[in-house]
Every structure is written in structure tokens, then in C-alpha cells.
Design a protein around this motif. Structure first.
Motif, short mmCIF file in Angstrom:
data_model
loop_
_atom_site.label_atom_id
_atom_site.label_comp_id
_atom_site.label_asym_id
_atom_site.label_seq_id
_atom_site.Cartn_x
_atom_site.Cartn_y
_atom_site.Cartn_z
N THR A 215 0.84 -1.19 0.00
CA THR A 215 0.00 0.00 0.00
C THR A 215 0.88 1.25 0.00
O THR A 215 1.70 1.43 0.88
CB THR A 215 -0.92 0.00 1.25
OG1 THR A 215 -1.66 -1.21 1.27
CG2 THR A 215 -1.87 1.17 1.21
N VAL A 216 0.68 2.10 -0.99
CA VAL A 216 1.47 3.33 -1.12
C VAL A 216 1.11 4.27 0.01
O VAL A 216 -0.07 4.43 0.32
CB VAL A 216 1.18 4.00 -2.48
CG1 VAL A 216 1.93 5.31 -2.62
CG2 VAL A 216 1.53 3.05 -3.61
N PRO A 217 2.09 4.93 0.66
CA PRO A 217 3.53 4.78 0.53
C PRO A 217 3.99 3.50 1.23
O PRO A 217 3.38 3.06 2.19
CB PRO A 217 4.09 6.02 1.23
CG PRO A 217 3.05 6.40 2.22
CD PRO A 217 1.73 5.96 1.64
N PHE A 218 5.05 2.91 0.75
CA PHE A 218 5.48 1.58 1.17
C PHE A 218 6.33 1.59 2.45
O PHE A 218 7.46 1.15 2.44
CB PHE A 218 6.26 0.91 0.04
CG PHE A 218 5.51 0.88 -1.26
CD1 PHE A 218 4.36 0.14 -1.38
CD2 PHE A 218 5.97 1.61 -2.34
CE1 PHE A 218 3.65 0.10 -2.58
CE2 PHE A 218 5.27 1.59 -3.54
CZ PHE A 218 4.10 0.84 -3.66
#
Length: 98
Positions: free
Chosen positions: A37-40
Motif C-alpha cells: 500500500t502506497v507509501p510503502f
């Protein structure tokens, strides 16, 4: 980065991460959801606030800490996903109420 395909045997459930709803397989480890899920990343360090992400994925390194359902410093690599979880990435130092 990491993509988990769902098959007909898995139940997809909603998890809220930093206010965004993400679908995850019920029972998979929360750290794996955060990795894709961004940001990682899962947290920032207390001193330099550099980004950290799950590393060992077995509860040894503490790089996967996040706020889960209002509880800070939860090791997400040890927490299975369940419907309705609310997760926030943990930033910097924790505030300790007096």
C-alpha cells in the motif's frame, strides 16, 4: 511493489489504512498489506524520522510498528487482518499521556 492475487478460497475484507480503504485477504498478516500500500512504509523513526518498513516479518526487528485500532506500536507482522481494522502509519516519537 507487492501484489497479492485473491483466489476463490479467500475472503476479501476492507481495512482502512491512513483513511483509505484497502481490500485484503482475511487472516493475512497486516504487514504484508502495508508493504503493498502506497507509501510503502509502516513508521518513521523517533530520532531522524526516516521511513522504516517490515524487515524480518517474524516479530524480531520492530520495523513494522503501526497504530492499529488506536493502539500504538503494534507489530503488524504478527497481526492477522480482520474486517474493519483501522491502521495508521506511526510517525516519530509516541506521546505518552501524563
Amino acid at each position: 511493489m507487492f501484489v497479492r492475487p485473491f483466489d476463490s478460497q479467500q475472503k476479501a475484507v476492507p481495512v482502512v489504512i491512513d483513511g483509505e480503504t484497502v481490500m485484503a485477504a482475511e487472516g493475512e498478516m497486516l504487514a504484508s498489506v502495508l508493504l503493498r500500500t502506497v507509501p510503502f512504509y509502516t513508521r518513521t523513526t523517533p530520532v531522524s524520522e526516516s521511513r522504516r518498513a517490515p524487515y524480518c516479518l517474524m516479530g524480531v526487528c520492530f520495523d513494522c510498528l503501526a497504530v492499529v485500532d488506536g493502539v500504538a506500536s503494534v507489530q503488524t507482522c504478527l497481526v492477522p487482518v480482520r474486517a474493519g481494522m483501522r491502521v495508521e502509519r506511526q510517525h516519530g516519537r509516541r506521546e505518552v499521556p501524563l
